[in-house]
Write a protein that holds these residues in place. Structure first.
Motif, PDB file in Angstrom:
ATOM      1  N   THR A 111       7.054   4.669   4.418  1.00  0.00           N
ATOM      2  CA  THR A 111       7.217   6.109   4.262  1.00  0.00           C
ATOM      3  C   THR A 111       8.315   6.027   3.026  1.00  0.00           C
ATOM      4  OG1 THR A 111       8.330   6.218   6.046  1.00  0.00           O
ATOM      5  CG2 THR A 111       6.012   6.759   6.153  1.00  0.00           C
ATOM      6  N   ILE A 112       7.964   6.902   2.331  1.00  0.00           N
ATOM      7  CA  ILE A 112       8.999   7.359   1.286  1.00  0.00           C
ATOM      8  C   ILE A 112       9.632   8.799   1.415  1.00  0.00           C
ATOM      9  CG2 ILE A 112       9.816   7.536  -1.186  1.00  0.00           C
ATOM     10  CD1 ILE A 112       8.722   4.762  -0.108  1.00  0.00           C
ATOM     11  N   HIS A 113      10.688   8.969   1.741  1.00  0.00           N
ATOM     12  CA  HIS A 113      11.679  10.428   1.937  1.00  0.00           C
ATOM     13  C   HIS A 113      12.208  10.818   1.001  1.00  0.00           C
ATOM     14  CE1 HIS A 113      10.481   9.394   6.352  1.00  0.00           C
ATOM     15  NE2 HIS A 113      10.486   8.399   5.751  1.00  0.00           N
ATOM     16  N   SER A 114      12.304  12.051   0.774  1.00  0.00           N
ATOM     17  CA  SER A 114      13.040  12.890  -0.039  1.00  0.00           C
ATOM     18  C   SER A 114      14.626  12.956   0.529  1.00  0.00           C
ATOM     19  CB  SER A 114      12.552  14.325  -0.261  1.00  0.00           C
ATOM     20  OG  SER A 114      12.659  15.067   0.928  1.00  0.00           O
ATOM     21  N   VAL A 155       8.595  13.623   3.993  1.00  0.00           N
ATOM     22  CA  VAL A 155       7.774  12.337   3.732  1.00  0.00           C
ATOM     23  C   VAL A 155       7.080  12.741   2.349  1.00  0.00           C
ATOM     24  CG1 VAL A 155       5.890  10.717   4.170  1.00  0.00           C
ATOM     25  CG2 VAL A 155       7.475  11.565   5.821  1.00  0.00           C
ATOM     26  N   ILE A 156       7.647  12.093   1.317  1.00  0.00           N
ATOM     27  CA  ILE A 156       6.899  12.478   0.136  1.00  0.00           C
ATOM     28  C   ILE A 156       5.666  11.368  -0.302  1.00  0.00           C
ATOM     29  CG2 ILE A 156       8.747  13.662  -0.844  1.00  0.00           C
ATOM     30  CD1 ILE A 156       9.595  11.446  -2.196  1.00  0.00           C
ATOM     31  N   SER A 157       5.785  10.342   0.299  1.00  0.00           N
ATOM     32  CA  SER A 157       4.706   9.474  -0.021  1.00  0.00           C
ATOM     33  C   SER A 157       4.481   8.385   0.998  1.00  0.00           C
ATOM     34  CB  SER A 157       4.800   9.024  -1.416  1.00  0.00           C
ATOM     35  OG  SER A 157       3.784   7.916  -1.756  1.00  0.00           O
ATOM     36  N   GLU A 158       3.462   7.393   1.081  1.00  0.00           N
ATOM     37  CA  GLU A 158       3.448   6.375   1.852  1.00  0.00           C
ATOM     38  C   GLU A 158       2.459   5.153   1.145  1.00  0.00           C
ATOM     39  OE1 GLU A 158      -0.046   8.008   5.091  1.00  0.00           O
ATOM     40  OE2 GLU A 158       2.021   8.518   5.549  1.00  0.00           O
ATOM     41  N   PHE A 159       2.700   4.259   1.878  1.00  0.00           N
ATOM     42  CA  PHE A 159       2.210   3.143   1.275  1.00  0.00           C
ATOM     43  C   PHE A 159       1.548   2.006   2.535  1.00  0.00           C
ATOM     44  CE2 PHE A 159       5.097   4.103  -2.151  1.00  0.00           C
ATOM     45  CZ  PHE A 159       4.315   4.309  -2.975  1.00  0.00           C
ATOM     46  N   SER A 160       0.203   1.588   2.393  1.00  0.00           N
ATOM     47  CA  SER A 160       0.006   0.874   3.569  1.00  0.00           C
ATOM     48  C   SER A 160      -1.305   0.161   3.238  1.00  0.00           C
ATOM     49  CB  SER A 160      -0.360   1.835   4.968  1.00  0.00           C
ATOM     50  OG  SER A 160      -1.253   2.689   4.605  1.00  0.00           O
ATOM     51  N   LYS A 161      -1.680  -0.921   3.981  1.00  0.00           N
ATOM     52  CA  LYS A 161      -3.117  -1.455   4.107  1.00  0.00           C
ATOM     53  C   LYS A 161      -3.856  -0.963   5.068  1.00  0.00           C
ATOM     54  CE  LYS A 161      -2.224  -6.165   2.045  1.00  0.00           C
ATOM     55  NZ  LYS A 161      -1.924  -7.521   2.261  1.00  0.00           N
ATOM     56  N   GLU A 162      -3.092  -0.806   6.227  1.00  0.00           N
ATOM     57  CA  GLU A 162      -3.992  -0.004   7.388  1.00  0.00           C
ATOM     58  C   GLU A 162      -2.894   0.972   7.814  1.00  0.00           C
ATOM     59  OE1 GLU A 162      -4.213  -2.813  10.613  1.00  0.00           O
ATOM     60  OE2 GLU A 162      -5.760  -4.156   9.568  1.00  0.00           O
ATOM     61  N   ARG A 163      -3.498   2.311   7.791  1.00  0.00           N
ATOM     62  CA  ARG A 163      -2.487   3.597   8.046  1.00  0.00           C
ATOM     63  C   ARG A 163      -2.513   3.563   9.438  1.00  0.00           C
ATOM     64  NH1 ARG A 163      -1.982   8.836   9.350  1.00  0.00           N
ATOM     65  NH2 ARG A 163      -0.061   9.533   8.171  1.00  0.00           N
ATOM     66  N   ARG A 189      -5.802  15.584   7.633  1.00  0.00           N
ATOM     67  CA  ARG A 189      -4.649  15.173   7.363  1.00  0.00           C
ATOM     68  C   ARG A 189      -3.805  15.594   5.730  1.00  0.00           C
ATOM     69  NH1 ARG A 189      -1.758  10.867   5.166  1.00  0.00           N
ATOM     70  NH2 ARG A 189      -3.791   9.924   4.721  1.00  0.00           N
ATOM     71  N   ASN A 190      -2.698  16.177   5.960  1.00  0.00           N
ATOM     72  CA  ASN A 190      -2.093  16.239   4.656  1.00  0.00           C
ATOM     73  C   ASN A 190      -1.650  14.717   4.143  1.00  0.00           C
ATOM     74  OD1 ASN A 190      -0.053  16.484   2.455  1.00  0.00           O
ATOM     75  ND2 ASN A 190       0.773  18.423   3.285  1.00  0.00           N
ATOM     76  N   ASN A 191      -2.255  14.431   2.940  1.00  0.00           N
ATOM     77  CA  ASN A 191      -1.986  13.204   2.124  1.00  0.00           C
ATOM     78  C   ASN A 191      -0.482  12.699   2.074  1.00  0.00           C
ATOM     79  OD1 ASN A 191      -1.320  14.351   0.026  1.00  0.00           O
ATOM     80  ND2 ASN A 191      -3.351  13.561  -1.055  1.00  0.00           N
ATOM     81  N   ARG A 192       0.238  13.804   2.315  1.00  0.00           N
ATOM     82  CA  ARG A 192       1.969  13.314   2.183  1.00  0.00           C
ATOM     83  C   ARG A 192       2.337  12.848   0.842  1.00  0.00           C
ATOM     84  NH1 ARG A 192       4.173  10.734   7.825  1.00  0.00           N
ATOM     85  NH2 ARG A 192       3.783  12.254   9.071  1.00  0.00           N
ATOM     86  N   GLN A 193       1.555  13.408  -0.243  1.00  0.00           N
ATOM     87  CA  GLN A 193       1.838  13.102  -1.572  1.00  0.00           C
ATOM     88  C   GLN A 193       2.065  14.403  -2.079  1.00  0.00           C
ATOM     89  OE1 GLN A 193       2.015  10.234  -3.157  1.00  0.00           O
ATOM     90  NE2 GLN A 193       0.804   8.959  -1.835  1.00  0.00           N
TER      91      GLN A 193
END
Length: 797
Positions: free
Chosen positions: A52-55, A60-68, A256-260
């Motif tokens: 997770t990427i945080h401000s 949480v402003i973004s996230e990266f994953s292979k399996e959420r 879900r809010n995609n957190r982008q």
């Protein structure tokens, strides 16, 4: 006698077969057992989880994953959710020891009757074994291994341990692994907040997540939910009343809010690239890092909106470029028929769609979208430059920025009002020009916002960092700063007069260069302050000639310019390409009192165990960072004096108050800034700062061409800067630029640059570094003390 003997033979045969079966089973167990993975490894369950990427405030402003997947401890998972999964998937889970023989037998009978595999007999424990320890192949040998591992797991782990593994590992559709990710996906909740009806709907998914998807097949999901609730009732987990209430519950699906964060893609992509380069793709997408950044969400969104609105305004000034395509009658019928299936309901307000221009009615164009009719006012926005002609005519320019298009043209329109009867539309086109915007905290170097273009989904090229463009007059403050350290002062008198430079090419051909001002006129005698405020080119060129090109280049590099710089006098006019981030870094030196700092995106990186991997705070590493830890050092370096930095800032305040940066006066705050415009208006800039915040705005075309007549930095770039600052400074306290102790203020005659009594009518209070103020009064001489560059040239020759 024969009967007894036959019975004995049968019994002995059965016993022999049984013993042979036992021996075969034991042999198989012995052969397979040694090759099985250790159950002990499950104690250190480390599945792929999201990064997770945080401000800067933790959002949480973004996230990266292979399996959420989001791990949740078993104590957080409500018992009714556990009971729902147990009832649906393994009703004897709490009684068996890993293998449920009755379930296996029942499944076998059903499969035989169905003539194929219709039902599995695997327990929850077996499913965990298969998922975490085995491959998914469908073979008897795998089922045998699965049973052995399930039995071993039951010896080593508690039921809650097995449920923890199962409920965090299982795939539940739409990229969600585990119950927490699924709860967010379908209901926008944490697991603790789920109702009984929602729990039952989740528990119905494992059998076929896509078939029972609440998104795509809600009716099927409801039927499966009813089955789960009936199983819970049968197993005694709920009462009939609870079942009836849950069945009647109108479960609302909240994707879900995609957190982008809207508009944050350029910033998060910069962070992603760093993480991938530093830790690798596998770690980025599976290790569950928590990355804390410098981004301010409000500033980021304001910056993106300011860039987009500014580019749309510029596009409006340039006029409509024409329709997407033109259809004949047959093509139009087919196009509208296809749209009827695409839009069974009117498009939502704010959406962008394509429509067919069919004619006019009064001052409106009529546009068809499928079976719907829309009205496009011809006196607003881009449509003000549109003229509608009959079908069969060609698209042509009527006059400057006005274009005629025929009926049958496909237009891109925006839905302003939507109803079944009529749509109110506005004409839209994607801006052709691009923009970049950078916001920095000039004291810490924190990048608060980063915009690399109009739309990341259309172009991932980050113009704020990757583009190198000519800065034009936005480079002049760097030359002025160098001159101030060479003895110039804001009151130095300069001659804004024509000058010709001659040089010879390698072949001996003589060339002339006549630098000129944007207005193509000359002012004559002027002070350094007035010259910068009005961006006089000739004065800057003469000043650069005096202090030396080599000296100016070295000075610019110590301010933070890393790109190659032309070693000639055109440097004064910003003839060397730099990135917006380089220019922002250099201006930070003026804004923070003379200290060079590097831009910072990340303040802290923490692994899945809470261990700090990188941080800007030394307190995170009390004994110093280990070999795999990193202290992010800013390493600020003083490169110019506080006095020089303040004088440049003070000069740039005059640019805003008296000169080309006049648009920033609307903020009614202490603002320093400089416009920049290149030849033929190919690049437009505005770089400005308040005491606490610095921002850079750039506008131009990717394939360099003119932005259009009069599209200067003031007109094309500054409005985005002002829009942004008005938004983010609105509720912030007002500050003034701090004045260093080494600054003196003296009354000056702007006509001569000398002292003048304070009660004189034309007095100007000017700032000087200590010891640099003039000592003579203007009454002692009637001649301006200007630097005569023609005389300097004669003396040098």
């Amino acid at each position: 006698m024969n009967i007894k003997r036959s019975i004995k033979i049968i019994l002995w045969s059965c016993l022999g077969l049984f013993l042979a079966g036992c021996l075969a089973l034991a042999t198989a167990y012995g052969l397979v057992s040694a090759s099985l993975p250790k159950v002990d490894t499950l104690a250190d369950y480390r599945p792929p989880i999201i990064t997770t990427i945080h401000s800067d405030d933790g959002t949480v402003i973004s996230e990266f994953s292979k399996e959420r997947r989001i791990l949740v401890p078993i104590v957080r998972i409500p018992r009714q959710l556990i009971h729902a999964f147990v009832a649906a998937e393994d009703s004897h889970f709490f009684q068996h020891r890993g293998i449920d023989l009755m379930s296996i037998l029942r499944a076998a009978i059903k499969n035989v009757m169905a003539g194929g595999i219709r039902q599995g007999g695997s327990t929850i424990t077996q499913q965990v074994a298969k998922s975490l320890l085995l491959t998914p192949e469908k073979k008897f040998s795998r089922k045998f291994k699965e049973a052995i591992l399930a039995w071993r797991m039951e010896q080593k782990l508690s039921k809650d341990d097995i449920l923890f593994l199962y409920l965090n590992q299982i795939y539940l559709g739409h990229g969600a692994y585990g119950v927490q990710a699924a709860a967010e996906n379908y209901f926008g909740k944490n697991v603790e907040q789920l109702s009984l009806a929602e729990c039952a709907m989740l528990a119905g998914l494992p059998q076929a997540p896509s078939r029972y998807s609440p998104y795509r097949h809600f009716d099927r999901a409801k039927r499966r939910q009813a089955y789960v609730l009936s199983r819970m009732l049968e197993d005694g987990y709920i009462t009939r009343e609870q079942m009836e209430v849950a069945t009647a519950d109108n479960v609302a699906i909240h994707p879900r809010n995609n957190r982008q964060i809207p508009g944050a893609a350029y910033f998060t992509e910069q962070v992603r690239r760093y993480l991938e380069e530093t830790y690798g793709s596998e770690t980025l997408n599976t290790a569950g890092l928590k990355v804390y950044t410098t981004m301010d969400v409000g500033m980021q969104q304001a910056a993106q909106l300011a860039v987009q609105a500014n580019l749309l305004r510029h596009d409006l000034r340039r006029g409509y470029r024409g329709p997407l395509r033109i259809l004949d009658t047959e093509q139009e019928v087919a196009f509208l028929a296809e749209q009827e299936t695409q839009f069974p309901q009117p498009p939502e307000k704010g959406s962008l769609v394509e429509g067919v221009l069919v004619g006019t009615r009064g001052h409106n164009a009529i546009v068809r979208i499928g079976s719907l009719t829309g009205t496009l006012p011809l006196n607003k926005g881009l449509a003000n430059k549109l003229r509608v002609t009959r079908r069969g005519t060609s698209v042509k320019k009527v006059k400057e920025r006005v274009i005629s298009v025929p009926a049958g043209s496909v237009l891109q329109v925006k839905i302003e009002q939507s109803s079944d009867k009529n749509l109110l539309l506005s004409l839209y086109q994607e801006p052709a020009a691009q923009g970049a915007f950078i916001v920095l905290d000039p004291h810490s170097g924190g990048v608060k916002a980063l915009v690399g273009g109009y739309d990341f989904t259309q172009s991932q090229f980050n113009r704020a960092i990757q583009a190198h463009r000519l800065p034009g007059s936005a480079f002049k403050p760097l030359i002025y700063a160098a001159a101030l350290d060479k003895g110039y002062t804001p009151a130095t008198i300069m001659l804004d007069t024509p000058i010709i430079y001659r040089e010879q090419d390698e072949d001996g051909t003589e060339k002339e260069w006549k630098p000129k001002n944007y207005a193509e006129s000359f002012t004559g005698v002027t002070t350094l302050r007035q010259a910068l405020a009005h961006s006089y080119n000739v004065v800057t060129v003469k000043m650069l000639q005096d202090i030396g090109v080599g000296y100016a280049i070295n000075y610019a590099k110590k301010l933070g310019i890393e790109s190659p710089l032309n070693r000639d006098l055109t440097l004064a006019l910003g003839s060397s390409a730099v990135s917006p981030m380089e220019l922002a870094t250099a201006y930070c030196v003026f804004a923070n009192g003379g200290v060079r700092i590097k831009p910072v995106y990340i303040t802290r990186i923490v692994d899945r165990n809470g261990r700090v991997l990188e941080s800007t705070d030394p307190a995170d590493f009390p004994a110093g960072p280990a070999a795999d830890q990193k202290l992010i050092k800013q390493s600020p370096q003083r490169v110019i004096s506080p006095e020089t930095a303040y004088l440049v800032t003070n000069l740039l305040e005059s640019v805003v108050q008296e000169g080309t940066g006049f648009r920033a006066r609307a903020l009614q705050r202490a603002i320093a800034g400089k416009t920049g415009t290149t030849n033929d208006q190919k690049d437009a800039w505005f770089v400005g700062y308040s005491p606490k915040l610095l921002a850079v705005s750039w506008v131009g075309y990717d394939k360099e061409r003119s932005l259009g007549p009069r599209e200067t930095g003031s007109r094309a770039a500054a409005p985005a800067w002002v829009d942004f600052m008005q938004t983010v400074l609105k509720d912030r306290p007002r500050h003034e630029f701090p004045v260093p102790d080494g600054i003196e203020f003296r009354p000056i005659d702007p006509a001569t640059g000398l002292l003048i009594p304070e009660d004189s009518p034309n007095v100007t209070i000017e700032a000087f570094a200590s010891g640099t103020a003039p000592t003579r009064y203007t009454l002692e001489t009637q001649q301006p003390q200007a630097i005569d560059f023609f005389q300097l040239d004669m003396e040098n020759n």
